[in-house]
Write a protein that holds these residues in place. Sequence first.
Motif, mmCIF file in Angstrom:
data_model
loop_
_atom_site.group_PDB
_atom_site.id
_atom_site.type_symbol
_atom_site.label_atom_id
_atom_site.label_comp_id
_atom_site.label_asym_id
_atom_site.label_seq_id
_atom_site.Cartn_x
_atom_site.Cartn_y
_atom_site.Cartn_z
ATOM 1 N N UNK A 261 -27.784 -72.631 -22.854
ATOM 2 C CA UNK A 261 -27.960 -72.789 -21.409
ATOM 3 C C UNK A 261 -27.994 -74.280 -21.117
ATOM 4 N N UNK A 262 -27.000 -74.771 -20.363
ATOM 5 C CA UNK A 262 -26.839 -76.188 -20.071
ATOM 6 C C UNK A 262 -27.605 -76.517 -18.794
ATOM 7 N N UNK A 263 -28.702 -77.242 -18.921
ATOM 8 C CA UNK A 263 -29.554 -77.587 -17.781
ATOM 9 C C UNK A 263 -28.829 -78.540 -16.839
ATOM 10 N N UNK A 264 -29.143 -78.461 -15.531
ATOM 11 C CA UNK A 264 -30.100 -77.552 -14.925
ATOM 12 C C UNK A 264 -29.434 -76.246 -14.485
ATOM 13 N N UNK A 265 -29.950 -75.126 -14.940
ATOM 14 C CA UNK A 265 -29.501 -73.813 -14.490
ATOM 15 C C UNK A 265 -30.702 -72.894 -14.339
ATOM 16 N N UNK A 266 -30.517 -71.872 -13.493
ATOM 17 C CA UNK A 266 -31.521 -70.832 -13.330
ATOM 18 C C UNK A 266 -30.893 -69.502 -13.725
ATOM 19 N N UNK A 267 -31.579 -68.774 -14.594
ATOM 20 C CA UNK A 267 -31.166 -67.435 -14.999
ATOM 21 C C UNK A 267 -32.009 -66.476 -14.154
ATOM 22 N N UNK A 268 -31.356 -65.661 -13.344
ATOM 23 C CA UNK A 268 -32.048 -64.812 -12.374
ATOM 24 C C UNK A 268 -32.883 -63.692 -12.993
ATOM 25 N N UNK A 269 -33.644 -63.027 -12.124
ATOM 26 C CA UNK A 269 -34.512 -61.915 -12.534
ATOM 27 C C UNK A 269 -33.688 -60.818 -13.197
ATOM 28 N N UNK A 270 -34.147 -60.358 -14.344
ATOM 29 C CA UNK A 270 -33.574 -59.236 -15.076
ATOM 30 C C UNK A 270 -32.109 -59.457 -15.465
ATOM 31 N N UNK A 271 -31.635 -60.689 -15.384
ATOM 32 C CA UNK A 271 -30.268 -61.008 -15.795
ATOM 33 C C UNK A 271 -30.187 -61.020 -17.321
ATOM 34 N N UNK A 272 -28.962 -60.910 -17.835
ATOM 35 C CA UNK A 272 -28.723 -60.962 -19.278
ATOM 36 C C UNK A 272 -27.586 -61.936 -19.568
ATOM 37 N N UNK A 273 -27.808 -62.761 -20.586
ATOM 38 C CA UNK A 273 -26.786 -63.677 -21.069
ATOM 39 C C UNK A 273 -26.350 -63.155 -22.436
ATOM 40 N N UNK B 95 -24.778 -62.792 -26.168
ATOM 41 C CA UNK B 95 -24.847 -63.636 -27.355
ATOM 42 C C UNK B 95 -23.645 -64.568 -27.415
ATOM 43 N N UNK B 96 -23.892 -65.821 -27.781
ATOM 44 C CA UNK B 96 -22.835 -66.800 -27.955
ATOM 45 C C UNK B 96 -22.281 -67.400 -26.682
ATOM 46 N N UNK B 97 -22.798 -67.019 -25.548
ATOM 47 C CA UNK B 97 -22.300 -67.536 -24.267
ATOM 48 C C UNK B 97 -22.783 -68.964 -24.031
ATOM 49 N N UNK B 98 -22.062 -69.671 -23.159
ATOM 50 C CA UNK B 98 -22.476 -70.997 -22.720
ATOM 51 C C UNK B 98 -22.631 -70.943 -21.206
ATOM 52 N N UNK B 99 -23.868 -71.068 -20.743
ATOM 53 C CA UNK B 99 -24.186 -70.951 -19.319
ATOM 54 C C UNK B 99 -24.148 -72.344 -18.695
ATOM 55 N N UNK B 100 -23.243 -72.534 -17.721
ATOM 56 C CA UNK B 100 -23.082 -73.832 -17.075
ATOM 57 C C UNK B 100 -23.419 -73.797 -15.587
ATOM 58 N N UNK B 101 -23.711 -72.598 -15.073
ATOM 59 C CA UNK B 101 -24.089 -72.483 -13.657
ATOM 60 C C UNK B 101 -25.107 -71.354 -13.517
ATOM 61 N N UNK B 102 -25.790 -71.309 -12.366
ATOM 62 C CA UNK B 102 -26.841 -70.327 -12.140
ATOM 63 C C UNK B 102 -26.313 -68.909 -12.321
ATOM 64 N N UNK B 103 -27.183 -68.038 -12.813
ATOM 65 C CA UNK B 103 -26.854 -66.629 -13.044
ATOM 66 C C UNK B 103 -27.641 -65.803 -12.031
ATOM 67 N N UNK C 160 -23.800 -61.844 -17.926
ATOM 68 C CA UNK C 160 -22.768 -62.862 -18.052
ATOM 69 C C UNK C 160 -22.385 -63.010 -19.521
ATOM 70 N N UNK C 161 -21.113 -63.374 -19.749
ATOM 71 C CA UNK C 161 -20.619 -63.541 -21.119
ATOM 72 C C UNK C 161 -19.502 -64.568 -21.104
ATOM 73 N N UNK C 162 -19.290 -65.210 -22.253
ATOM 74 C CA UNK C 162 -18.150 -66.095 -22.429
ATOM 75 C C UNK C 162 -18.496 -67.564 -22.401
ATOM 76 N N UNK C 163 -17.423 -68.364 -22.523
ATOM 77 C CA UNK C 163 -17.536 -69.817 -22.528
ATOM 78 C C UNK C 163 -16.494 -70.363 -21.558
ATOM 79 N N UNK C 164 -16.880 -70.792 -20.364
ATOM 80 C CA UNK C 164 -18.236 -70.704 -19.818
ATOM 81 C C UNK C 164 -18.571 -69.269 -19.408
ATOM 82 N N UNK C 165 -19.847 -68.978 -19.300
ATOM 83 C CA UNK C 165 -20.298 -67.620 -18.973
ATOM 84 C C UNK C 165 -19.894 -67.237 -17.553
ATOM 85 N N UNK C 166 -19.403 -65.993 -17.427
ATOM 86 C CA UNK C 166 -19.034 -65.428 -16.125
ATOM 87 C C UNK C 166 -19.601 -64.022 -16.042
ATOM 88 N N UNK C 167 -19.879 -63.578 -14.804
ATOM 89 C CA UNK C 167 -20.433 -62.231 -14.636
ATOM 90 C C UNK C 167 -19.375 -61.203 -14.996
#
Length: 193
Positions: A118-130, A132-140, A146-153
Amino acid sequence: MDSADVAETATIGDGSSVWHLAQVREEARVGENCVIGRGAYVGTGVTMGDNCKLQNYALVYEPAELEDGVFVGPAAVFTNDHYPRSISPDGSLKRAEDWEPVGVTCRTGASIGARAVCIAPVTIGRWAMVAAGSVVTRDVPDFALVAGVPARRIRWVGRAGVPLQNAGNGAWTCPETDDRFRQSGDTLIEETQ
């Protein structure tokens, strides 16, 4: 555990456990009934709510904030620097005062899969799931998977973590709990019963 390194100024809530080789830094606040796995790192001033789990070798750098019930999988990493460098442009070693830390925020019930970053600054929302192996670059968003590189819903999930079923006309239901949701654009809203 005796081999864990817990700073004297860290606060560990009742019923929480810190396993071998874990490090909990100064001013960190860990809630009640949390599990900090082997080799996990909790940075200076990080806050964790109640019933959180940091699996083995998860790295949660300051100033991360985890609300209640957050799961962080094995070897997941929360970054904390916009522009990481070891040295300044003049070649001198950077010190703590030479940069501004930014954090990752995980809302209630969020789950971060193994080796996700998870690349700061980001917020992972309530009950959301990231995934395995994903790269989070924006709020979820809340309830997003979300999955992938970069992570998408790729799906919506409910509190039980299972994919929701499309009930048509923007309505979604959880096959495990029968909870109902309404989609509005990129937002999923939990309906009260």
